[in-house]
Design a protein around this motif. Sequence first.
Motif, PDB file in Angstrom:
ATOM      1  N   VAL A 180       0.825  -1.185   0.080  1.00  0.00           N
ATOM      2  CA  VAL A 180       0.146  -0.031   0.278  1.00  0.00           C
ATOM      3  C   VAL A 180       0.783   1.267   0.042  1.00  0.00           C
ATOM      4  CG1 VAL A 180      -1.826   1.103   1.096  1.00  0.00           C
ATOM      5  CG2 VAL A 180      -1.855  -1.258   1.095  1.00  0.00           C
ATOM      6  N   VAL A 181       2.004   1.241   0.710  1.00  0.00           N
ATOM      7  CA  VAL A 181       2.951   2.366   1.057  1.00  0.00           C
ATOM      8  C   VAL A 181       3.610   2.711  -0.613  1.00  0.00           C
ATOM      9  CG1 VAL A 181       5.196   2.973   1.677  1.00  0.00           C
ATOM     10  CG2 VAL A 181       3.650   2.182   3.280  1.00  0.00           C
ATOM     11  N   VAL A 182       3.941   1.735  -1.420  1.00  0.00           N
ATOM     12  CA  VAL A 182       4.617   1.727  -2.652  1.00  0.00           C
ATOM     13  C   VAL A 182       3.485   2.184  -3.539  1.00  0.00           C
ATOM     14  CG1 VAL A 182       5.999   0.595  -4.391  1.00  0.00           C
ATOM     15  CG2 VAL A 182       6.518   0.190  -2.097  1.00  0.00           C
ATOM     16  N   HIS A 183       2.350   1.623  -3.472  1.00  0.00           N
ATOM     17  CA  HIS A 183       1.208   2.059  -4.234  1.00  0.00           C
ATOM     18  C   HIS A 183       1.050   3.546  -4.195  1.00  0.00           C
ATOM     19  CE1 HIS A 183      -2.860   1.091  -5.969  1.00  0.00           C
ATOM     20  NE2 HIS A 183      -3.042   2.409  -5.888  1.00  0.00           N
ATOM     21  N   GLU A 184       1.007   4.074  -3.123  1.00  0.00           N
ATOM     22  CA  GLU A 184       0.549   5.393  -2.770  1.00  0.00           C
ATOM     23  C   GLU A 184       1.695   6.252  -3.239  1.00  0.00           C
ATOM     24  OE1 GLU A 184      -2.393   6.220  -2.729  1.00  0.00           O
ATOM     25  OE2 GLU A 184      -3.075   4.191  -2.016  1.00  0.00           O
ATOM     26  N   LEU A 185       2.869   5.806  -2.979  1.00  0.00           N
ATOM     27  CA  LEU A 185       4.305   6.618  -3.512  1.00  0.00           C
ATOM     28  C   LEU A 185       4.319   6.741  -4.852  1.00  0.00           C
ATOM     29  CD1 LEU A 185       6.996   5.393  -1.083  1.00  0.00           C
ATOM     30  CD2 LEU A 185       6.292   7.808  -1.411  1.00  0.00           C
ATOM     31  N   ALA A 186       3.773   5.716  -5.752  1.00  0.00           N
ATOM     32  CA  ALA A 186       3.860   5.429  -7.099  1.00  0.00           C
ATOM     33  C   ALA A 186       2.888   6.664  -7.567  1.00  0.00           C
ATOM     34  CB  ALA A 186       3.442   4.214  -7.788  1.00  0.00           C
ATOM     35  N   HIS A 187       1.786   6.833  -6.677  1.00  0.00           N
ATOM     36  CA  HIS A 187       0.787   7.804  -7.086  1.00  0.00           C
ATOM     37  C   HIS A 187       1.312   9.331  -7.250  1.00  0.00           C
ATOM     38  CE1 HIS A 187      -2.618   5.498  -8.325  1.00  0.00           C
ATOM     39  NE2 HIS A 187      -3.072   5.214  -7.007  1.00  0.00           N
ATOM     40  N   VAL A 188       2.411   9.483  -6.422  1.00  0.00           N
ATOM     41  CA  VAL A 188       2.711  10.835  -6.463  1.00  0.00           C
ATOM     42  C   VAL A 188       3.548  11.314  -8.003  1.00  0.00           C
ATOM     43  CG1 VAL A 188       4.827  12.381  -5.567  1.00  0.00           C
ATOM     44  CG2 VAL A 188       3.714  10.648  -3.987  1.00  0.00           C
ATOM     45  N   GLN A 189       3.713  10.200  -8.701  1.00  0.00           N
ATOM     46  CA  GLN A 189       4.448  10.301 -10.030  1.00  0.00           C
ATOM     47  C   GLN A 189       3.151  10.024 -10.957  1.00  0.00           C
ATOM     48  OE1 GLN A 189       7.880   7.886 -10.002  1.00  0.00           O
ATOM     49  NE2 GLN A 189       9.145   9.629  -9.215  1.00  0.00           N
ATOM     50  N   VAL A 190       2.515   9.117 -10.800  1.00  0.00           N
ATOM     51  CA  VAL A 190       1.345   8.919 -11.552  1.00  0.00           C
ATOM     52  C   VAL A 190       0.043   8.713 -11.074  1.00  0.00           C
ATOM     53  CG1 VAL A 190       0.411   7.316 -13.396  1.00  0.00           C
ATOM     54  CG2 VAL A 190       3.099   7.274 -13.022  1.00  0.00           C
ATOM     55  N   LYS A 191      -0.894   9.727 -11.133  1.00  0.00           N
ATOM     56  CA  LYS A 191      -1.869  10.130 -10.307  1.00  0.00           C
ATOM     57  C   LYS A 191      -2.992   9.029 -10.473  1.00  0.00           C
ATOM     58  CE  LYS A 191      -0.447  13.736  -8.272  1.00  0.00           C
ATOM     59  NZ  LYS A 191      -0.055  13.646  -6.847  1.00  0.00           N
ATOM     60  N   ASN A 192      -3.152   8.393 -11.796  1.00  0.00           N
ATOM     61  CA  ASN A 192      -4.318   7.410 -11.951  1.00  0.00           C
ATOM     62  C   ASN A 192      -3.918   6.025 -11.990  1.00  0.00           C
ATOM     63  OD1 ASN A 192      -2.665   7.007 -14.376  1.00  0.00           O
ATOM     64  ND2 ASN A 192      -3.594   8.803 -15.480  1.00  0.00           N
ATOM     65  N   HIS A 193      -4.733   5.244 -12.282  1.00  0.00           N
ATOM     66  CA  HIS A 193      -4.766   3.817 -12.415  1.00  0.00           C
ATOM     67  C   HIS A 193      -4.358   3.334 -13.780  1.00  0.00           C
ATOM     68  CE1 HIS A 193      -6.536   3.477  -8.166  1.00  0.00           C
ATOM     69  NE2 HIS A 193      -5.108   3.375  -8.136  1.00  0.00           N
ATOM     70  N   SER A 194      -3.810   3.974 -14.597  1.00  0.00           N
ATOM     71  CA  SER A 194      -3.469   3.577 -16.069  1.00  0.00           C
ATOM     72  C   SER A 194      -2.495   2.385 -16.181  1.00  0.00           C
ATOM     73  CB  SER A 194      -2.649   5.051 -16.757  1.00  0.00           C
ATOM     74  OG  SER A 194      -1.640   5.212 -16.124  1.00  0.00           O
ATOM     75  N   LYS A 195      -2.365   2.039 -17.203  1.00  0.00           N
ATOM     76  CA  LYS A 195      -1.366   1.089 -17.690  1.00  0.00           C
ATOM     77  C   LYS A 195       0.123   1.530 -17.063  1.00  0.00           C
ATOM     78  CE  LYS A 195      -0.690  -2.703 -20.864  1.00  0.00           C
ATOM     79  NZ  LYS A 195      -0.610  -3.188 -22.159  1.00  0.00           N
ATOM     80  N   ARG A 196       0.257   2.735 -17.130  1.00  0.00           N
ATOM     81  CA  ARG A 196       1.591   3.194 -17.040  1.00  0.00           C
ATOM     82  C   ARG A 196       1.734   3.034 -15.640  1.00  0.00           C
ATOM     83  NH1 ARG A 196       2.636   9.028 -16.460  1.00  0.00           N
ATOM     84  NH2 ARG A 196       4.833   8.944 -15.934  1.00  0.00           N
ATOM     85  N   PHE A 197       0.835   3.136 -14.841  1.00  0.00           N
ATOM     86  CA  PHE A 197       0.857   3.079 -13.134  1.00  0.00           C
ATOM     87  C   PHE A 197       1.196   1.804 -12.734  1.00  0.00           C
ATOM     88  CE2 PHE A 197      -1.051   1.963  -9.370  1.00  0.00           C
ATOM     89  CZ  PHE A 197      -0.408   2.764  -8.479  1.00  0.00           C
ATOM     90  N   TRP A 198       0.486   0.790 -13.413  1.00  0.00           N
ATOM     91  CA  TRP A 198       0.547  -0.544 -13.109  1.00  0.00           C
ATOM     92  C   TRP A 198       1.923  -1.210 -13.585  1.00  0.00           C
ATOM     93  CZ3 TRP A 198      -2.123  -1.862  -9.085  1.00  0.00           C
ATOM     94  CH2 TRP A 198      -3.503  -1.501  -8.775  1.00  0.00           C
ATOM     95  N   ASN A 199       2.231  -0.710 -14.652  1.00  0.00           N
ATOM     96  CA  ASN A 199       3.594  -1.024 -15.189  1.00  0.00           C
ATOM     97  C   ASN A 199       4.903  -0.505 -14.089  1.00  0.00           C
ATOM     98  OD1 ASN A 199       2.716  -2.408 -17.430  1.00  0.00           O
ATOM     99  ND2 ASN A 199       3.060  -0.563 -18.799  1.00  0.00           N
ATOM    100  N   LYS A 200       4.527   0.450 -13.685  1.00  0.00           N
ATOM    101  CA  LYS A 200       5.428   0.914 -12.588  1.00  0.00           C
ATOM    102  C   LYS A 200       5.589   0.225 -11.499  1.00  0.00           C
ATOM    103  CE  LYS A 200       6.621   5.278 -10.463  1.00  0.00           C
ATOM    104  NZ  LYS A 200       7.821   5.846 -11.015  1.00  0.00           N
ATOM    105  N   LEU A 201       4.050  -0.111 -10.900  1.00  0.00           N
ATOM    106  CA  LEU A 201       4.085  -0.907  -9.656  1.00  0.00           C
ATOM    107  C   LEU A 201       4.909  -2.206  -9.800  1.00  0.00           C
ATOM    108  CD1 LEU A 201       3.022   0.144  -7.015  1.00  0.00           C
ATOM    109  CD2 LEU A 201       0.856  -1.226  -7.576  1.00  0.00           C
ATOM    110  N   ASN A 202       4.502  -2.825 -11.080  1.00  0.00           N
ATOM    111  CA  ASN A 202       5.083  -4.245 -11.251  1.00  0.00           C
ATOM    112  C   ASN A 202       6.579  -4.108 -11.254  1.00  0.00           C
ATOM    113  OD1 ASN A 202       4.659  -6.882 -12.095  1.00  0.00           O
ATOM    114  ND2 ASN A 202       5.119  -6.308 -14.307  1.00  0.00           N
TER     115      ASN A 202
END
Length: 223
Positions: free
Chosen positions: A178-200
Motif C-alpha cells: 500500500v505504501v509503494v502504491h501510494e508513493l507511485a501515485h505521487v508520480q502517476v496520479k491515475n490507475h493507468s497501464k503506466r501506473f501498473w507497469n511502474k508498480l510491477n
Amino acid sequence: MIPVDKLIRSRRKTIALVVERDGSLVVHAPMRANEASIHEFVMEKEKWIRAKQEQAHTFYPPFVPKKYVDGEGFLYLGTIYQLQLGHDKKPPLTLNGTFRLTQASLPKAPLVFERWYRKQAFRVISERVQFYAEKYRIVYKQVKITSARTRWGSCSHEGTLSFAWRLIMAPLPIIDYVVVHELAHVQVKNHSKRFWNKLNVLIPDYRQRIEWLERNGHLLSLE
Ligand SMILES: [Zn+2]
C-alpha cells in the motif's frame, strides 16, 4: 433445508442463486415466481450451495466482532496476540508478547485499542514511507493516518499520503504494498497501464498482495 438470506425479485425469467463472500445465500427470482417453486429450486441445488458456502468460509474467514475478553486474539503486523486483562496502573494498553489491557480501561476498550493502533500505524507507516521514498527517489509531503473503511491509502495532489489505521493489523509486506502504491501515485496520479507497469517494476508480486487484502481485508477491524 438451507435458509434464503435475501430474495431479490426482478424482471428476469429464471431463478438464479448467488453465494456471497460471507456464505449468505441470495436468490434472484422472476416477479411472479411463487415461494414454493423458489424453495423447490433451492432444495434441488442444496449440494451445490453447501459446497459454495464451505468454499466462501475457507476463502474469506469470517470476522468475529471483538468482545475484549481474556485470551481473545488481536492482530498486529499480521500476528495474532492474545489479550490479558490486568490490574496494572498505566499505560492502559501495552504489547509485550501479549496485549495487556488494564481493567480500568475495559469500559472504553475499543477506543483504547484504536488509539494504540493509530499510534503504531503512524510510527511504522511513516518509517516505511520514508524508506521507500529514499529508495525510489520519490518526494512526498507528509503522512496522515485516517479512519477510512473502504480504501487503505490515498495520495493527494499536493503529495500527502494517507493510510487507514487498520492497515497496521496487516503483515508488513502488505503494508509495504500500500505504501509503494501510494508513493507511485505521487508520480502517476491515475490507475493507468503506466501506473501498473511502474508498480510491477517496484513490487513484482503486487497481485498476490492485492489478493491478500481482498481475502483478509475485512479481518483488519475491531467491529
Ligand atoms: Zn491507487
